[in-house]
Design a protein around this motif. Structure first.
Motif, PDB file in Angstrom:
ATOM      1  N   ASN A 203     -58.913  15.969  45.369  1.00  0.00           N
ATOM      2  CA  ASN A 203     -58.415  16.155  43.997  1.00  0.00           C
ATOM      3  C   ASN A 203     -59.478  15.893  42.942  1.00  0.00           C
ATOM      4  O   ASN A 203     -59.167  15.486  41.829  1.00  0.00           O
ATOM      5  N   GLU A 204     -60.726  16.081  43.280  1.00  0.00           N
ATOM      6  CA  GLU A 204     -61.840  15.973  42.339  1.00  0.00           C
ATOM      7  C   GLU A 204     -62.539  17.326  42.306  1.00  0.00           C
ATOM      8  O   GLU A 204     -62.273  18.187  43.139  1.00  0.00           O
ATOM      9  N   ASP A 205     -63.458  17.498  41.361  1.00  0.00           N
ATOM     10  CA  ASP A 205     -64.204  18.757  41.335  1.00  0.00           C
ATOM     11  C   ASP A 205     -65.584  18.607  41.953  1.00  0.00           C
ATOM     12  O   ASP A 205     -66.466  19.412  41.713  1.00  0.00           O
ATOM     13  N   TYR A 206     -65.768  17.573  42.762  1.00  0.00           N
ATOM     14  CA  TYR A 206     -67.015  17.387  43.495  1.00  0.00           C
ATOM     15  C   TYR A 206     -66.690  16.901  44.907  1.00  0.00           C
ATOM     16  O   TYR A 206     -65.662  16.281  45.132  1.00  0.00           O
ATOM     17  N   PRO A 207     -67.566  17.188  45.863  1.00  0.00           N
ATOM     18  CA  PRO A 207     -67.323  16.736  47.239  1.00  0.00           C
ATOM     19  C   PRO A 207     -67.899  15.347  47.464  1.00  0.00           C
ATOM     20  O   PRO A 207     -68.758  14.889  46.710  1.00  0.00           O
ATOM     21  N   ARG A 208     -67.411  14.673  48.501  1.00  0.00           N
ATOM     22  CA  ARG A 208     -67.972  13.380  48.895  1.00  0.00           C
ATOM     23  C   ARG A 208     -68.231  13.419  50.397  1.00  0.00           C
ATOM     24  O   ARG A 208     -67.439  13.974  51.154  1.00  0.00           O
ATOM     25  N   LEU A 209     -69.341  12.812  50.804  1.00  0.00           N
ATOM     26  CA  LEU A 209     -69.764  12.839  52.197  1.00  0.00           C
ATOM     27  C   LEU A 209     -69.855  11.429  52.751  1.00  0.00           C
ATOM     28  O   LEU A 209     -70.365  10.524  52.089  1.00  0.00           O
ATOM     29  N   GLY A 210     -69.355  11.269  53.961  1.00  0.00           N
ATOM     30  CA  GLY A 210     -69.514  10.024  54.697  1.00  0.00           C
ATOM     31  C   GLY A 210     -70.100  10.355  56.056  1.00  0.00           C
ATOM     32  O   GLY A 210     -69.762  11.381  56.654  1.00  0.00           O
ATOM     33  N   LEU A 211     -70.984   9.510  56.534  1.00  0.00           N
ATOM     34  CA  LEU A 211     -71.628   9.741  57.820  1.00  0.00           C
ATOM     35  C   LEU A 211     -71.216   8.643  58.791  1.00  0.00           C
ATOM     36  O   LEU A 211     -71.323   7.461  58.482  1.00  0.00           O
ATOM     37  N   ALA A 212     -70.740   9.050  59.964  1.00  0.00           N
ATOM     38  CA  ALA A 212     -70.346   8.102  61.005  1.00  0.00           C
ATOM     39  C   ALA A 212     -70.978   8.566  62.311  1.00  0.00           C
ATOM     40  O   ALA A 212     -70.316   9.104  63.190  1.00  0.00           O
ATOM     41  N   ILE A 213     -72.272   8.384  62.396  1.00  0.00           N
ATOM     42  CA  ILE A 213     -73.021   8.802  63.577  1.00  0.00           C
ATOM     43  C   ILE A 213     -73.094   7.593  64.503  1.00  0.00           C
ATOM     44  O   ILE A 213     -73.774   6.624  64.220  1.00  0.00           O
ATOM     45  N   ALA A 214     -72.365   7.668  65.602  1.00  0.00           N
ATOM     46  CA  ALA A 214     -72.179   6.503  66.475  1.00  0.00           C
ATOM     47  C   ALA A 214     -73.366   6.269  67.394  1.00  0.00           C
ATOM     48  O   ALA A 214     -73.976   7.195  67.911  1.00  0.00           O
TER      49      ALA A 214
ATOM     50  N   ARG B 174     -76.132  18.607  50.632  1.00  0.00           N
ATOM     51  CA  ARG B 174     -76.709  18.760  49.288  1.00  0.00           C
ATOM     52  C   ARG B 174     -76.864  20.225  48.915  1.00  0.00           C
ATOM     53  O   ARG B 174     -76.569  20.617  47.788  1.00  0.00           O
ATOM     54  N   SER B 175     -77.331  21.022  49.850  1.00  0.00           N
ATOM     55  CA  SER B 175     -77.591  22.420  49.525  1.00  0.00           C
ATOM     56  C   SER B 175     -76.322  23.259  49.442  1.00  0.00           C
ATOM     57  O   SER B 175     -76.364  24.379  48.946  1.00  0.00           O
ATOM     58  N   HIS B 176     -75.180  22.728  49.891  1.00  0.00           N
ATOM     59  CA  HIS B 176     -73.925  23.485  49.853  1.00  0.00           C
ATOM     60  C   HIS B 176     -72.790  22.706  49.198  1.00  0.00           C
ATOM     61  O   HIS B 176     -71.630  22.864  49.551  1.00  0.00           O
ATOM     62  N   LYS B 177     -73.141  21.883  48.222  1.00  0.00           N
ATOM     63  CA  LYS B 177     -72.133  21.082  47.523  1.00  0.00           C
ATOM     64  C   LYS B 177     -71.089  21.946  46.828  1.00  0.00           C
ATOM     65  O   LYS B 177     -69.916  21.611  46.813  1.00  0.00           O
ATOM     66  N   LYS B 178     -71.527  23.059  46.281  1.00  0.00           N
ATOM     67  CA  LYS B 178     -70.618  23.909  45.524  1.00  0.00           C
ATOM     68  C   LYS B 178     -69.483  24.441  46.400  1.00  0.00           C
ATOM     69  O   LYS B 178     -68.322  24.443  45.992  1.00  0.00           O
ATOM     70  N   GLU B 179     -69.806  24.856  47.618  1.00  0.00           N
ATOM     71  CA  GLU B 179     -68.793  25.383  48.531  1.00  0.00           C
ATOM     72  C   GLU B 179     -67.825  24.301  48.997  1.00  0.00           C
ATOM     73  O   GLU B 179     -66.694  24.584  49.351  1.00  0.00           O
ATOM     74  N   LEU B 180     -68.279  23.055  49.003  1.00  0.00           N
ATOM     75  CA  LEU B 180     -67.466  21.953  49.517  1.00  0.00           C
ATOM     76  C   LEU B 180     -66.759  21.160  48.414  1.00  0.00           C
ATOM     77  O   LEU B 180     -66.146  20.138  48.710  1.00  0.00           O
ATOM     78  N   SER B 181     -66.843  21.604  47.181  1.00  0.00           N
ATOM     79  CA  SER B 181     -66.258  20.826  46.095  1.00  0.00           C
ATOM     80  C   SER B 181     -64.754  20.655  46.299  1.00  0.00           C
ATOM     81  O   SER B 181     -64.055  21.571  46.711  1.00  0.00           O
ATOM     82  N   GLY B 182     -64.294  19.446  46.059  1.00  0.00           N
ATOM     83  CA  GLY B 182     -62.884  19.130  46.216  1.00  0.00           C
ATOM     84  C   GLY B 182     -62.514  18.558  47.568  1.00  0.00           C
ATOM     85  O   GLY B 182     -61.338  18.398  47.867  1.00  0.00           O
ATOM     86  N   TYR B 183     -63.509  18.245  48.398  1.00  0.00           N
ATOM     87  CA  TYR B 183     -63.238  17.698  49.729  1.00  0.00           C
ATOM     88  C   TYR B 183     -63.944  16.368  49.941  1.00  0.00           C
ATOM     89  O   TYR B 183     -65.048  16.156  49.449  1.00  0.00           O
ATOM     90  N   ASP B 184     -63.305  15.504  50.703  1.00  0.00           N
ATOM     91  CA  ASP B 184     -63.947  14.322  51.274  1.00  0.00           C
ATOM     92  C   ASP B 184     -64.220  14.672  52.726  1.00  0.00           C
ATOM     93  O   ASP B 184     -63.325  15.116  53.442  1.00  0.00           O
ATOM     94  N   ILE B 185     -65.456  14.465  53.161  1.00  0.00           N
ATOM     95  CA  ILE B 185     -65.862  14.865  54.504  1.00  0.00           C
ATOM     96  C   ILE B 185     -66.538  13.698  55.199  1.00  0.00           C
ATOM     97  O   ILE B 185     -67.444  13.084  54.645  1.00  0.00           O
ATOM     98  N   VAL B 186     -66.085  13.397  56.409  1.00  0.00           N
ATOM     99  CA  VAL B 186     -66.765  12.428  57.260  1.00  0.00           C
ATOM    100  C   VAL B 186     -67.364  13.214  58.415  1.00  0.00           C
ATOM    101  O   VAL B 186     -66.670  13.937  59.118  1.00  0.00           O
ATOM    102  N   VAL B 187     -68.667  13.066  58.603  1.00  0.00           N
ATOM    103  CA  VAL B 187     -69.391  13.794  59.638  1.00  0.00           C
ATOM    104  C   VAL B 187     -69.592  12.881  60.843  1.00  0.00           C
ATOM    105  O   VAL B 187     -70.056  11.748  60.705  1.00  0.00           O
ATOM    106  N   LEU B 188     -69.227  13.386  61.997  1.00  0.00           N
ATOM    107  CA  LEU B 188     -69.419  12.668  63.254  1.00  0.00           C
ATOM    108  C   LEU B 188     -70.407  13.449  64.108  1.00  0.00           C
ATOM    109  O   LEU B 188     -70.402  14.677  64.103  1.00  0.00           O
TER     110      LEU B 188
END
Length: 141
Positions: free
Chosen positions: A59-70, A92-106
């Motif tokens: 519900n924001e106009d920007y994306p957020r990234l979390g990294l959980a590399i085990a 970083r290079s694709h922030k525009k396409e991901l706007s509005g999402y919270d993403i955790v990368v595994l």
């Protein structure tokens, strides 16, 4: 000329102007355990052979990234740091396409054996899947 004179002689270099547009400020990061829990609570999972992404609209106009590399997946710190660096750069290079999402990368086992280009293109494949999913338009639970 010493280094401070060199810096003042060329105040704006091409790399500094590029960096400003492709930055990764704290507002684009998942920082607290509470925000990670929020994403994991009701999220959609996207994955391929190399990455798994846990995605939730924010519900924001920007994306957020979390990294959980085990450590269990990538035992050496060098491998984990490289994978995180690639994930941050692709984000970083694709922030525009991901706007509005919270993403955790595994990460997944065996990522250390792949070259950077393969990991990057694999990450972008998931970015396209997320964009096509229309997850933001679905009603929240």
């Amino acid at each position: 000329m010493n280094s401070t004179q060199e810096l003042s002689a060329h105040p704006e270099t091409p790399s500094s102007s590029k960096q400003a547009k492709n930055d990764f400020p704290k507002s684009n990061r998942l920082l607290s355990p509470k925000s990670y829990s929020h994403v994991f609570a009701q999220a959609e999972r996207f994955g391929n052979r190399n990455w798994t992404m846990i995605v939730r609209p924010n519900n924001e106009d920007y994306p957020r990234l979390g990294l959980a590399i085990a450590k269990k997946q990538l035992q050496r710190a060098v491998w984990r740091n490289r994978v995180k660096r690639i994930a941050r750069e692709a984000f970083r290079s694709h922030k525009k396409e991901l706007s509005g999402y919270d993403i955790v990368v595994l990460g997944r086992k065996g990522m250390q054996d792949l070259d950077n280009e393969t990991l990057h293109s694999s990450f972008l494949h998931l970015v396209r899947k997320i964009k096509k999913s229309k997850l933001k338009n679905s009603p929240s639970k």
